[in-house]
Design a protein around this motif. Structure first.
Motif, short mmCIF file in Angstrom:
data_model
loop_
_atom_site.label_atom_id
_atom_site.label_comp_id
_atom_site.label_asym_id
_atom_site.label_seq_id
_atom_site.Cartn_x
_atom_site.Cartn_y
_atom_site.Cartn_z
N GLY A 180 -3.58 1.48 -2.08
CA GLY A 180 -2.42 2.25 -2.53
C GLY A 180 -2.77 3.18 -3.67
N GLU B 197 9.01 -0.95 -5.76
CA GLU B 197 7.72 -1.05 -6.43
C GLU B 197 7.50 -2.43 -7.02
OE1 GLU B 197 9.82 1.35 -6.84
OE2 GLU B 197 8.83 3.26 -6.37
N GLN C 145 4.42 5.47 4.82
CA GLN C 145 5.78 4.95 4.71
C GLN C 145 6.38 4.71 6.09
OE1 GLN C 145 7.45 4.06 1.81
NE2 GLN C 145 8.82 3.15 3.34
N MET D 164 0.82 -1.21 0.00
CA MET D 164 0.00 0.00 0.00
C MET D 164 0.86 1.26 0.00
SD MET D 164 -3.01 0.99 2.73
CE MET D 164 -1.87 0.81 4.13
N SER D 165 1.88 1.28 0.86
CA SER D 165 2.76 2.44 0.93
C SER D 165 3.57 2.62 -0.34
CB SER D 165 3.71 2.30 2.13
OG SER D 165 4.67 3.33 2.15
N ARG E 155 0.68 10.30 3.03
CA ARG E 155 1.45 9.27 2.34
C ARG E 155 2.78 9.01 3.04
NH1 ARG E 155 2.87 11.22 -2.26
NH2 ARG E 155 1.71 13.17 -2.34
N ALA F 53 -4.29 -4.11 -0.72
CA ALA F 53 -3.15 -3.20 -0.65
C ALA F 53 -3.00 -2.40 -1.93
CB ALA F 53 -1.88 -3.98 -0.36
N ARG G 107 -2.97 7.54 -3.64
CA ARG G 107 -1.99 8.29 -4.43
C ARG G 107 -2.32 9.78 -4.49
NH1 ARG G 107 1.68 5.86 -7.49
NH2 ARG G 107 1.68 7.52 -9.03
N ILE H 7 2.87 1.70 -3.43
CA ILE H 7 2.06 2.19 -4.55
C ILE H 7 1.63 3.63 -4.32
CG2 ILE H 7 -0.15 1.87 -5.75
CD1 ILE H 7 0.17 -1.11 -5.36
N ALA H 8 1.28 3.96 -3.10
CA ALA H 8 0.83 5.31 -2.81
C ALA H 8 1.93 6.34 -3.01
CB ALA H 8 0.29 5.40 -1.38
N ASN H 9 3.18 5.94 -2.78
CA ASN H 9 4.29 6.90 -2.83
C ASN H 9 5.15 6.80 -4.08
OD1 ASN H 9 4.44 8.37 -0.10
ND2 ASN H 9 4.14 6.23 0.50
#
Length: 405
Positions: free
Chosen positions: A151, A277, A166, A57-58, A162, A147, A155, A60-62
């Protein structure tokens, strides 16, 4: 030099030796010491689903936008499938060169699936599982799908949020590092219990069958996998192959659970410098669907039943067996001996009854001390090998980061 100053792998090897000696000399202590191993595997299984959820999740979000990451993930999935089919073909060749027979006795316990479609359907339903239930039941495909969705949804969240994701991922990763440091003690307990309770007597009558299984897995690990790495990286593949066998394969050999080895593989992938990633997605997916060792087990034991019953195997039937073994292996659960109950699916191709095929499963459980350990070591180390190969694909010539800490 203090023991604590040695690397993790030397400490694990010491645990293996001490566990073997203790199991042989003090079998009465096996059950008590085995608790150490059960606790270690339990801790890995407890933290793994949460780690997968927050890490993916982290990541993809970052992460930054890149179509290349998507293409690389598709390449990893393609390698998983090619690897499983290759593993089944290796097992087919060795089983035909060195045919094995088994003594059919009594049926094993368990309820095998009735068709390959039911295995694949189960995988699809795992993808849409409730997120809370996925965490509670260690459904890694469900954790992974949620996740990814969360994620993507986060975004567009504020940068501060975000960043907190992390921080959460880093915190869970730190817990994992603490758990992994307990590996030498946990493996000491696992080895002690296995040696004291199973020994080698149960394996003697099926030594030939176990040898064919292990040989096929070694060919896959030391010949086919390096060839795939070389084709993608155009560099000497053996440093990375041996590194993955050393740090991932050894641990998986004794935990006998691909799911429990997810934290170990994620930690190794990070040390190897693989794109976050990529590995935060490929490692959990690989632990669920990349079952090269399972494809070998299913093919080898099925052909042992075929040879025992004197059934002739045509080339089309042999190739179909390899395809079925690869597809059904995708549904093998990431737990000890998860592939054995898929053997009746393959046996049905040759008209072998369920009663007989479940007796083959029983034989599988007899040799599972060796078979399942080697199978899991191959499955788990291959996840990192393939992920690394794809990550290095297209990169300029550089030294392999196999000595990083």
């Amino acid at each position: 030099m203090k023991v604590t100053e040695l690397g993790l792998v030397p400490q694990i090897l010491m645990g293996v030796v001490l566990g073997t000696v203790t199991g042989l000399l003090f079998p009465a202590l096996a059950e008590s010491l085995g608790l150490l191993g059960q606790l270690f595997v339990g801790m890995l299984k407890a933290v793994a689903p949460l780690l997968v959820l927050v890490l993916v999740m982290s990541a993809i979000a970052n992460r930054h936008e890149s179509g290349r990451d998507g293409r690389k993930m598709m390449m990893v999935l393609a390698l998983f499938l090619i690897g499983m089919i290759s593993a089944a073909l290796v097992a087919l060749l060795l089983s035909q060169l060195f045919p094995q027979t088994i003594a059919l006795t009594g049926p094993a316990q368990g309820a095998p699936p009735q068709a390959v479609g039911s295995v694949l359907t189960d995988v699809l339903f795992k993808l849409i599982d409730n997120p809370i239930n996925a965490l509670l039941t260690a459904n890694f495909l469900g954790c992974l799908s949620w996740a990814v969705l969360l994620g993507v949804g986060f975004r567009s969240a504020p940068a501060g949020f975000r960043q907190n994701l992390q921080v959460l991922a880093d915190g869970v990763s730190e817990i994992v590092r603490y758990v992994i440091r307990l590996a030498p003690v946990g493996i000491f307990g696992l080895v002690c219990f296995t040696v004291a309770t199973a020994g080698v007597a149960a394996l003697a009558s099926y030594a030939g069958l176990a040898l064919v299984l292990v040989t096929a897995m070694l060919v896959m690990a030391l010949v086919i996998n390096p060839l795939m790495v070389f084709l993608l990286t155009r560099r000497n593949p053996y440093p990375i192959v041996f590194r993955c066998l050393e740090e991932s394969g050894i641990t998986a050999f004794f935990t006998r659970s691909s799911a429990a080895n997810i934290p170990v593989n994620l930690n190794l992938a990070k040390k190897l410098g693989i794109s976050e990633e990529l590995y935060t997605v490929s490692i959990p997916v690989g632990a669920t669907v990349n079952m090269t060792g399972a494809a070998i087990t299913i093919t080898t034991l099925t052909l042992a039943a075929v040879h025992t019953l004197g059934i002739e195997v045509s080339l089309p039937a042999a190739l179909l067996l390899c395809a079925i073994s690869a597809l059904s292996a995708c549904g093998a659960s990431g737990v000890p001996s998860g592939s054995l109950l898929l053997i009746p699916l393959a046996c049905s191709l040759f008209g072998i009854s369920l009663d007989v095929s479940m007796q083959v499963v029983a034989v599988g459980f007899i040799i599972s001390v060796i078979q399942d350990s080697a199978e899991t070591a191959l499955n788990s180390s291959t996840d990192v090998v393939y992920t690394y190969a794809v990550d290095q694909w297209g990169r300029p010539e550089s030294a392999l980061p196999v000595n990083s800490d």
